[in-house]
Design a protein around this motif. Sequence first.
Motif, PDB file in Angstrom:
ATOM      1  N   GLU A 142       0.916  -1.224   0.082  1.00 39.56           N
ATOM      2  CA  GLU A 142       0.075  -0.005  -0.112  1.00 39.56           C
ATOM      3  C   GLU A 142       0.904   1.253   0.012  1.00 39.56           C
ATOM      4  OE1 GLU A 142      -2.962  -0.700  -0.350  1.00 39.56           O
ATOM      5  OE2 GLU A 142      -3.326  -2.686   0.576  1.00 39.56           O
ATOM      6  N   ALA A 143       2.344   1.101  -0.372  1.00 34.08           N
ATOM      7  CA  ALA A 143       3.163   2.229  -0.293  1.00 34.08           C
ATOM      8  C   ALA A 143       2.601   3.532  -1.077  1.00 34.08           C
ATOM      9  CB  ALA A 143       4.291   1.985  -0.688  1.00 34.08           C
ATOM     10  N   ASP A 144       2.055   3.084  -2.485  1.00 31.95           N
ATOM     11  CA  ASP A 144       1.391   4.344  -3.124  1.00 31.95           C
ATOM     12  C   ASP A 144       0.115   5.250  -2.241  1.00 31.95           C
ATOM     13  OD1 ASP A 144       3.047   3.633  -4.917  1.00 31.95           O
ATOM     14  OD2 ASP A 144       1.568   2.512  -6.351  1.00 31.95           O
ATOM     15  N   GLU A 145      -0.496   4.408  -1.692  1.00 36.24           N
ATOM     16  CA  GLU A 145      -1.722   5.147  -0.924  1.00 36.24           C
ATOM     17  C   GLU A 145      -1.232   5.904   0.104  1.00 36.24           C
ATOM     18  OE1 GLU A 145      -5.973   4.216   0.950  1.00 36.24           O
ATOM     19  OE2 GLU A 145      -5.008   2.666  -0.134  1.00 36.24           O
ATOM     20  N   PHE A 146      -0.040   5.209   0.770  1.00 36.96           N
ATOM     21  CA  PHE A 146       0.538   6.076   2.137  1.00 36.96           C
ATOM     22  C   PHE A 146       1.182   7.452   1.704  1.00 36.96           C
ATOM     23  CE2 PHE A 146       0.791   1.813   4.406  1.00 36.96           C
ATOM     24  CZ  PHE A 146       0.020   2.101   5.369  1.00 36.96           C
ATOM     25  N   ALA A 147       1.864   7.016   0.473  1.00 38.36           N
ATOM     26  CA  ALA A 147       2.526   8.374  -0.051  1.00 38.36           C
ATOM     27  C   ALA A 147       1.533   9.494  -0.689  1.00 38.36           C
ATOM     28  CB  ALA A 147       3.440   7.885  -1.327  1.00 38.36           C
ATOM     29  N   GLU A 148       0.633   9.086  -1.320  1.00 37.64           N
ATOM     30  CA  GLU A 148      -0.418  10.022  -1.913  1.00 37.64           C
ATOM     31  C   GLU A 148      -1.263  10.534  -0.619  1.00 37.64           C
ATOM     32  OE1 GLU A 148      -3.629  10.121  -5.288  1.00 37.64           O
ATOM     33  OE2 GLU A 148      -2.127   8.882  -5.496  1.00 37.64           O
ATOM     34  N   ILE A 149      -1.731   9.967   0.003  1.00 39.33           N
ATOM     35  CA  ILE A 149      -2.810  10.385   1.031  1.00 39.33           C
ATOM     36  C   ILE A 149      -1.977  11.100   2.469  1.00 39.33           C
ATOM     37  CG2 ILE A 149      -4.730   9.874   2.674  1.00 39.33           C
ATOM     38  CD1 ILE A 149      -5.258   9.223  -0.503  1.00 39.33           C
ATOM     39  N   TYR A 150      -1.155  10.482   2.857  1.00 37.95           N
ATOM     40  CA  TYR A 150      -0.564  10.920   4.208  1.00 37.95           C
ATOM     41  C   TYR A 150       1.092  11.571   3.846  1.00 37.95           C
ATOM     42  CZ  TYR A 150      -4.025   8.159   5.969  1.00 37.95           C
ATOM     43  OH  TYR A 150      -5.263   7.291   6.220  1.00 37.95           O
ATOM     44  N   LYS A 151       1.390  11.222   2.760  1.00 31.88           N
ATOM     45  CA  LYS A 151       3.012  11.773   2.435  1.00 31.88           C
ATOM     46  C   LYS A 151       3.857  11.106   3.293  1.00 31.88           C
ATOM     47  CE  LYS A 151       1.372  15.219  -0.325  1.00 31.88           C
ATOM     48  NZ  LYS A 151       0.195  14.809  -0.535  1.00 31.88           N
ATOM     49  N   LEU A 152       3.505   9.864   3.450  1.00 31.69           N
ATOM     50  CA  LEU A 152       4.293   8.954   4.158  1.00 31.69           C
ATOM     51  C   LEU A 152       5.327   7.974   3.239  1.00 31.69           C
ATOM     52  CD1 LEU A 152       2.080   7.896   7.326  1.00 31.69           C
ATOM     53  CD2 LEU A 152       4.271   9.396   7.355  1.00 31.69           C
ATOM     54  N   GLU A 153       6.694   7.984   3.216  1.00 35.08           N
ATOM     55  CA  GLU A 153       7.285   6.932   2.817  1.00 35.08           C
ATOM     56  C   GLU A 153       7.407   5.396   3.529  1.00 35.08           C
ATOM     57  OE1 GLU A 153      12.153   6.528   0.944  1.00 35.08           O
ATOM     58  OE2 GLU A 153      11.134   8.412   1.716  1.00 35.08           O
TER      59      GLU A 153
END
Length: 914
Positions: free
Chosen positions: A387-398
């Motif tokens: 789910e890395a893409d969702e974490f990056a897009e929604i929460y700006k988390l890497e």
Amino acid sequence: MFARLARAILGTSNDRALKAYRARVPAINALEPQMAALSDEALQAKTPEFRERLAKGETPDSLLPEAFAVCREASKRVLGMRHFDVQLIGGMVLHEGRIAEMKTGEGKTLVATLPAYLNGLTGKGVHLVTVNDYLATRDAGEMGRLYNWLGLTVDTIVYGKTDQQRRDAYAADITYGTNNEFGFDYLRDNMKYSLGEMVQRPFAYAIVDEVDSILIDEARTPLIISGPTDDTSDLYNRVNAVVQGIAQVPENFEKDEKNKTVSLTDAGNEAVSAALTEVGLLEEGDLYDFHNVTLVHHVNQSLRAHTLFSRDVDYIVSRDGKIVIIDEFTGRMMEGRRYSDGLHQALEAKEGVEVQPENQTLASITFQNYFRLYPKLSGMTGTAATEADEFAEIYKLEVVEIPTNLPVSRADSDDEVYRTAREKYEAVANLVQEARERGQPCLVGTTSIEKSELISALLKNKGVPHQVLNARYHESEAGIISQAGRPGAVTIATNMAGRGTDIKLGGNAEMLARATFPGEPDGPEFEARLAEIRREVEESAAKVKASGGLFVIGTERHESRRIDNQLRGRSGRQGDPGASRFFLSLEDDLMRIFGSDRMGGMLEKLGLKEGEAIIHPWINRALEKAQKKVEARNFDTRKNLLKYDDVMNDQRKEVYAQRKSFMHAADVAETVAEMRREVIEDMVAAAIPENAYAEQWDTEGLQSRVLEILGLGLPIVEWGREEGMDESGIRERLLEAADTSYAARAANIGPDRMREVEKSLLLMVFDKVWKDHLLSLDHLRQGIGLRAYGQRDPLNEYKSEAFNLFNAMLGEMREETTRWLMQVNLTPDAPLPSPEPVSFTDLRHPAPESGDPLMGYDEAASEYGAAAPVAARASTLGAEAVDPEDPSTWDRTPRNAPCPCGSGRKYKHCHGRG
């Protein structure tokens, strides 16, 4: 091709990140001898030293090597655990506001102590967010010994605490709690009437444990605090009696399981209409006539309850006759959480339990928008990369994947695919029996209570002893899962319930000792018993390793690869041996709904016989592709919902910020004066348009509005007939008359008392109009999708309409505030307007106290309905303007207050029409 070549030469972004973190580990390790040489007192003195250095301008980043070294040494002395190098890397990842993906058994709870200690030194507060109260209490108790030894304060936020206890907990350096409790405290704080009543302080840093579960799985449903509306339980029961028969005939409805929707066919419409007419619910016209819109809503929700929701899969009926939702990802009961929009009431009617009143939203926020309030956010889990893409897009988390301390030696077998579910479950039972006979422990993962109990029945028939862990037995969850590694143990778990508890081969010695020790678990006798059990556990662990380690058996593939990986990851911790295998059938939901129709035909052509399975890596890859498609679709759904919520979130932040500014202000006299001026200017502008002739002026309407809003009987009609009078002249006279009247009222009760009344009334009115605005947005959101039929973008339409509604809300707030301050008869000793207690609920957790700060009526006045009669406040303020027994006084009722006749409708829609 070029991408693969670049990765081969330069490494992936994850490889580069790990390389940078590894380069910092030697600096921490170099300090270990120095820290080990310190006495306990000298090591504890490092905390005030660090705080002093931070106060002088150093940053947490500059302190990281020393603080991590101090925390590791303290952990060795207090907990008997030393952080591995990979755990130091995990701590650095969390400190920098990223997600650390660490496999099960790698000690994530211990990893969190490093950034928690470092950031706790700032005194701004660190929030450790867990998925349930048990884990919050357990982790705070175990790790709290370390923090307290180092001089930091630790507390918990769990269900049932009072406001003062919560305030104390948030004041601690490190606060453990659940995502629900943190979120609801935020909402409740923004419903308080003074800064002293609020429990949270400004957000600084949060570490989210099981971050994928909280920020993705649970983020599909917003946190909602709600208040009761009119009781329509009888209508739900009567509609249910009609629909339950209709739902038995497949020709009456069309069901789309992929999108979880259901609709009546033409035949179904005819059958429902006839049945509703027969029982007297459909009295005139067609079912879809405008005046039957409420009936259609009840029919649709009842149809959903009967066709899309299954008992013991989506929900259970508790011992006390309540419908309790089952979390599809964890199998846990979601106590207190209710489906919105009448669906929960439809389920209650379906199951024949008491139908609770519907609720109206008073405050809400999604987890996405709540956690984005933290300036620094990080998380940890065993499964985040998918789910890395969702974490990056929604929460700006890497996401940073951290290698295991020891290589994983688990053997993952290819999936076995059977034609029918019966064959599949029989194969699972046979495999479990074989594993138990050789002393190998098994963890059997299922997707629902129903299926876990089906497998339980099969094992009972074969005489295989086992434990069932699902929502029905969640009280003993940690105890059951902790012993799942005992020789020959068989544990059936619903979607990895028990997450957060380590499965150690041979069993958990401390939990076994506590469970079998007759007295209090302390003292020399308990220590002796613990030592004895540890020897037994070591012997058992050796037997389990010889038998192949923990065998994880999945009975179905989930829509998300991440959930499957969570189950598989329970085996093979810290280099232990282990095995995993998934069993599927063509009747499984994933295969039936998302699989290819050609799959069944292909298996038939292969000549698959009864009880045989097809096993091939191609099957695994095909399933993974199907799961990726479902994950992408679910992500798009969540992202689309978030776009709509972002519109409300912008308004929510503005409203909460404005509300806090009112509470911070010494007084709001200037604000209410400005509101009064704007209300008068709006009334004059509406009655006397710019460049209009005098004969076009609506002075009679203006005079009526002035009496209604300002309570002033002024001769405005006569003013309009005066020679040379214009719009500005009338406006100035109105402003002067209103200011004079208001000044007289303030002088009557005293300026200080007036300032208190102004602030209290302003906050009350603000909350009332915000609550009404949320209801309007709910209604707008439900119907905005229809705009797409007119070739218009529903999201843009929603933004535009929501902006207009927000402006209208501000206008209503100015008008209501002005009305009350200009008309309520105040006396020097009258009590301040304050919210009276009334029960309210939230849609994910029961409220810990009875008290609804938004709705100004007590239980005895509930016949007024959800409109919350602010008019009922008049008696509190000493007003005698409206007498419910005297209709001649009703024309003084505020337009948005409930009609005194008792109809439950607003006055403007009842006796105030015209």
